[in-house]
Each structure stands twice: as C-alpha cells, then as structure tokens.
Design a protein around this motif. Structure first.
Motif, PDB file in Angstrom:
ATOM      1  N   CYS A 172       0.953  26.500  40.325  1.00  0.00           N
ATOM      2  CA  CYS A 172       1.853  25.519  39.705  1.00  0.00           C
ATOM      3  C   CYS A 172       2.758  26.104  38.632  1.00  0.00           C
ATOM      4  O   CYS A 172       3.802  25.515  38.331  1.00  0.00           O
ATOM      5  CB  CYS A 172       1.048  24.356  39.138  1.00  0.00           C
ATOM      6  SG  CYS A 172      -0.163  24.802  37.869  1.00  0.00           S
ATOM      7  N   GLY A 173       2.384  27.244  38.016  1.00  0.00           N
ATOM      8  CA  GLY A 173       3.255  27.841  36.997  1.00  0.00           C
ATOM      9  C   GLY A 173       3.480  26.893  35.837  1.00  0.00           C
ATOM     10  O   GLY A 173       2.582  26.601  35.052  1.00  0.00           O
ATOM     11  N   SER A 174       4.683  26.369  35.711  1.00  0.00           N
ATOM     12  CA  SER A 174       5.034  25.434  34.641  1.00  0.00           C
ATOM     13  C   SER A 174       4.664  24.001  34.971  1.00  0.00           C
ATOM     14  O   SER A 174       4.826  23.114  34.130  1.00  0.00           O
ATOM     15  CB  SER A 174       6.539  25.512  34.366  1.00  0.00           C
ATOM     16  OG  SER A 174       7.258  25.038  35.505  1.00  0.00           O
ATOM     17  N   GLY A 175       4.210  23.752  36.209  1.00  0.00           N
ATOM     18  CA  GLY A 175       3.909  22.390  36.638  1.00  0.00           C
ATOM     19  C   GLY A 175       5.107  21.635  37.150  1.00  0.00           C
ATOM     20  O   GLY A 175       5.022  20.444  37.461  1.00  0.00           O
ATOM     21  N   ALA A 198      -0.689  29.006  32.184  1.00  0.00           N
ATOM     22  CA  ALA A 198       0.060  28.115  33.065  1.00  0.00           C
ATOM     23  C   ALA A 198      -0.522  26.706  33.042  1.00  0.00           C
ATOM     24  O   ALA A 198       0.224  25.716  33.061  1.00  0.00           O
ATOM     25  CB  ALA A 198       0.063  28.660  34.490  1.00  0.00           C
ATOM     26  N   ILE A 199      -1.838  26.606  33.002  1.00  0.00           N
ATOM     27  CA  ILE A 199      -2.476  25.292  32.941  1.00  0.00           C
ATOM     28  C   ILE A 199      -2.080  24.578  31.654  1.00  0.00           C
ATOM     29  O   ILE A 199      -1.733  23.385  31.655  1.00  0.00           O
ATOM     30  CB  ILE A 199      -4.008  25.424  33.046  1.00  0.00           C
ATOM     31  CG1 ILE A 199      -4.405  26.117  34.364  1.00  0.00           C
ATOM     32  CG2 ILE A 199      -4.665  24.054  32.931  1.00  0.00           C
ATOM     33  CD1 ILE A 199      -3.945  25.422  35.610  1.00  0.00           C
ATOM     34  N   ARG A 200      -2.113  25.292  30.537  1.00  0.00           N
ATOM     35  CA  ARG A 200      -1.722  24.686  29.259  1.00  0.00           C
ATOM     36  C   ARG A 200      -0.257  24.268  29.278  1.00  0.00           C
ATOM     37  O   ARG A 200       0.091  23.163  28.837  1.00  0.00           O
ATOM     38  CB  ARG A 200      -1.990  25.659  28.108  1.00  0.00           C
ATOM     39  CG  ARG A 200      -3.477  25.868  27.809  1.00  0.00           C
ATOM     40  CD  ARG A 200      -3.668  26.586  26.484  1.00  0.00           C
ATOM     41  NE  ARG A 200      -3.209  27.974  26.552  1.00  0.00           N
ATOM     42  CZ  ARG A 200      -3.963  28.990  26.914  1.00  0.00           C
ATOM     43  NH1 ARG A 200      -5.229  28.790  27.263  1.00  0.00           N
ATOM     44  NH2 ARG A 200      -3.486  30.222  26.926  1.00  0.00           N
ATOM     45  N   ALA A 201       0.608  25.151  29.774  1.00  0.00           N
ATOM     46  CA  ALA A 201       2.032  24.829  29.827  1.00  0.00           C
ATOM     47  C   ALA A 201       2.288  23.631  30.742  1.00  0.00           C
ATOM     48  O   ALA A 201       3.113  22.756  30.430  1.00  0.00           O
ATOM     49  CB  ALA A 201       2.820  26.043  30.314  1.00  0.00           C
ATOM     50  N   SER A 202       1.591  23.575  31.866  1.00  0.00           N
ATOM     51  CA  SER A 202       1.775  22.463  32.804  1.00  0.00           C
ATOM     52  C   SER A 202       1.361  21.136  32.168  1.00  0.00           C
ATOM     53  O   SER A 202       2.056  20.118  32.311  1.00  0.00           O
ATOM     54  CB  SER A 202       0.967  22.712  34.080  1.00  0.00           C
ATOM     55  OG  SER A 202       1.458  23.842  34.777  1.00  0.00           O
ATOM     56  N   ASN A 203       0.235  21.135  31.471  1.00  0.00           N
ATOM     57  CA  ASN A 203      -0.195  19.905  30.791  1.00  0.00           C
ATOM     58  C   ASN A 203       0.812  19.475  29.726  1.00  0.00           C
ATOM     59  O   ASN A 203       1.134  18.287  29.599  1.00  0.00           O
ATOM     60  CB  ASN A 203      -1.575  20.117  30.163  1.00  0.00           C
ATOM     61  CG  ASN A 203      -2.701  19.996  31.166  1.00  0.00           C
ATOM     62  OD1 ASN A 203      -2.740  19.048  31.953  1.00  0.00           O
ATOM     63  ND2 ASN A 203      -3.630  20.938  31.159  1.00  0.00           N
ATOM     64  N   ASP A 204       1.333  20.443  28.973  1.00  0.00           N
ATOM     65  CA  ASP A 204       2.343  20.123  27.955  1.00  0.00           C
ATOM     66  C   ASP A 204       3.604  19.549  28.600  1.00  0.00           C
ATOM     67  O   ASP A 204       4.184  18.578  28.102  1.00  0.00           O
ATOM     68  CB  ASP A 204       2.698  21.369  27.148  1.00  0.00           C
ATOM     69  CG  ASP A 204       1.560  21.829  26.234  1.00  0.00           C
ATOM     70  OD1 ASP A 204       0.627  21.040  26.000  1.00  0.00           O
ATOM     71  OD2 ASP A 204       1.613  22.988  25.774  1.00  0.00           O
ATOM     72  N   ASN A 205       4.042  20.163  29.710  1.00  0.00           N
ATOM     73  CA  ASN A 205       5.251  19.697  30.365  1.00  0.00           C
ATOM     74  C   ASN A 205       5.065  18.313  30.986  1.00  0.00           C
ATOM     75  O   ASN A 205       5.995  17.494  30.991  1.00  0.00           O
ATOM     76  CB  ASN A 205       5.685  20.703  31.435  1.00  0.00           C
ATOM     77  CG  ASN A 205       6.241  21.977  30.832  1.00  0.00           C
ATOM     78  OD1 ASN A 205       6.809  21.956  29.742  1.00  0.00           O
ATOM     79  ND2 ASN A 205       6.074  23.094  31.516  1.00  0.00           N
ATOM     80  N   ALA A 206       3.875  18.045  31.512  1.00  0.00           N
ATOM     81  CA  ALA A 206       3.605  16.713  32.065  1.00  0.00           C
ATOM     82  C   ALA A 206       3.679  15.661  30.962  1.00  0.00           C
ATOM     83  O   ALA A 206       4.267  14.582  31.145  1.00  0.00           O
ATOM     84  CB  ALA A 206       2.248  16.698  32.751  1.00  0.00           C
TER      85      ALA A 206
END
Length: 295
Positions: A172-175, A198-206
């Motif tokens: 997912c990278g950035s989500g 990437a998991i942290r960034a994806s959660n932040d972007n969501a």
C-alpha cells in the motif's frame, strides 16, 4: 546560512558504514542513493515476505550535508579512516540558504488523474470542488500519484469501483489506492505493506482524508477474500505472490496489477492467467497495468 553537500560514490558493501561514519564525524545528515538514479541502469529496491530483500544499491552514492564553515576534507578523511577507505574522491557543492519548506512544496502541485479524480497536497486548494479530491502530501512512503503505475491503478479504480466493494491494496505504500477506493465508493479497504513506516503513513493519510481504512503488516492481515485486489509493486514479487493474491480474490472478483514494464506483460499475463481471465494491458510511459476477473 549556506550548507555544503558532499557526495561520495561507493559500493554497496561500504555505503551504510560510510553514512554512519560521516554522521559520527559531524555531518548534519547522510543519505544513501542509487548512483545510477535517472538512468537506464537505475536499480529498484524491494522486499516481500519470504524473499530476500536488497537494502542498498550495488553502486551507491552517499550524500552528506555539512555546515557552511565545516572542514569537509577533514570530515571525509575521518569518516574514511573509520571505514578503511583510502582517499575517497568526493564532490563538494554549496547549497545557498533557502526557504526549504516553501521550495519543497512548490515542487508538488495538484495532480489530475481523471475528469473527476484529483490528488491535492494539503497546502493547495482543491482545483475542482465537485471532484473526488485525495489530500495527500509527499512523505516517507511511496505513492503520491505522480508515478505512471500509481496513476494507472487510480484510473482503474475510478472506472472499476461501482460501489460497496471490499478492496485489498497489497503493497500500500502511502495508502493512496485504499483511500481512493473508499472515496470512490468502495465499502471497505484494507492495505498491506512490509514497511512499518508505510503502515503509519497510510493510517495518517486515511485520517487526513476522513476515511476508515485498515492497514497491516503481511503477517497481521486477517483471513478473507476481497472483491478487488490491487497490487502496485514490481514484477519479481508479482511473480512470487500470484497464488496468494489469487487466493485473496473472490470468484468473479477483479485483480489489478502494476509496477511491471511493458516487456513483462506477456510473462505476468501467463502467470496470472492460471486463475484470472486477463484483459489487454494498459501502458503508460513504458509501465503496464494488468487486470482480470477471477474464474
């Protein structure tokens, strides 16, 4: 205040040690980059569960930032001695003081993916208030919509999501793909990546986009199948993950694959043709997207 940027070309065996040594000897920062970035010899770095991961390019360059009045020669010599290097050649460039935040932001404008889908950095107003706008800032995780493979996947989601689907974004990278699927009408979206950042960034972007997506490391992905499976990774992991990705796709569901080159389409079509009816590839700037329906 200006800065000095020193660049040293080294092999993969010494790159990490030299970067650490430069920091130990007073560098403000040190990064390792592909010495052939931007050329036909550029080397992709990736990793997937169950397969060895290359962590440093075979021919790298270590780029370090020093203060304006630091003795670059002394810093390089001291770091080289720690690593056992003999008189490494290096370049030294002066970086004038600038508003680095504003300069970085100026490089990222809104990106139009389709008639109704835009990707907009947080410091820009949405170009089209009636469109679906993904608010996404460049960060540590890959995926801002500027790369052809990401655009190809987003374009598929724009036309392929009809409403209510369950979506798996593998790698997912950035989500961005999971987030886009939800904003385009998917019922749920799950992302997987091997990188905790990437998991942290994806959660932040969501959260920034006010959508509820779930993101996991591979071992944490719950059991289950999905209506749509999207994997924007590279050809080699796609080769190895075919059976797993097929098992995660519902019968009659759709798979979307990207991260492969035009010349790799035939091979990947044959591999995934074991489980899917593969449709003609879509090509952009030498990169390809495959999609198909699970039998």
């Amino acid at each position: 205040m200006s800065y000095q940027q020193i660049t040293i070309s080294v092999s993969d065996s010494i790159a990490e040690g030299l970067a650490d040594a430069l920091m130990e000897c007073g560098a403000l920062s040190a990064a390792i980059e592909d010495a052939y970035a931007g050329t036909e010899n550029e080397q992709a770095i990736f990793g997937e569960p169950g397969m060895p991961a290359e962590q440093v390019w075979q021919q790298s360059k270590v780029v370090a930032l020093l203060g304006e009045h630091d003795d670059a020669a002394a810093v390089v010599a001291a770091a080289a001695e720690i690593c056992g290097l003999q008189n490494p050649e290096y370049s030294n460039d002066i970086l004038p003081d600038q508003d680095w935040v504003r300069l970085t932001q100026a490089q990222f404008d809104p990106i139009q993916i389709s008639d109704r889908l835009w990707i907009t950095p947080s410091w820009h107003d949405a170009p089209d208030g009636n469109a679906v706008n993904l608010q996404l800032d460049p960060g540590l995780a890959f995926g801002t919509g500027s790369h052809p493979t990401t655009r190809l996947c987003l374009q598929w989601l724009d036309s392929g999501i009809k409403g209510g689907e369950s979506v798996l974004d593998y790698g997912c990278g950035s989500g961005i793909l999971a987030i886009a699927a939800l904003k385009l009408g998917a019922g749920s979206a799950t992302g997987v990546d091997i990188d905790e950042q990437a998991i942290r960034a994806s959660n932040d972007n969501a959260a920034q986009n006010n959508v509820q997506a779930r993101f996991f490391l591979p071992d944490g992905l719950p059991a289950g199948q999905f209506d749509v499976v999207v994997a924007n990774i590279l050809a080699n992991p796609l080769r190895m993950l075919g059976e797993m990705l097929a098992a995660r796709t519902k019968t009659g569901g759709r798979i979307v694959l990207s991260g492969l080159l035009d010349e790799q389409v035939g091979e990947l079509s044959e591999i995934y043709g074991q489980w899917f009816d593969i449709e003609p590839a879509q090509i952009e700037e030498g990169w390809a997207r495959l999609s198909g329906i699970k039998r």
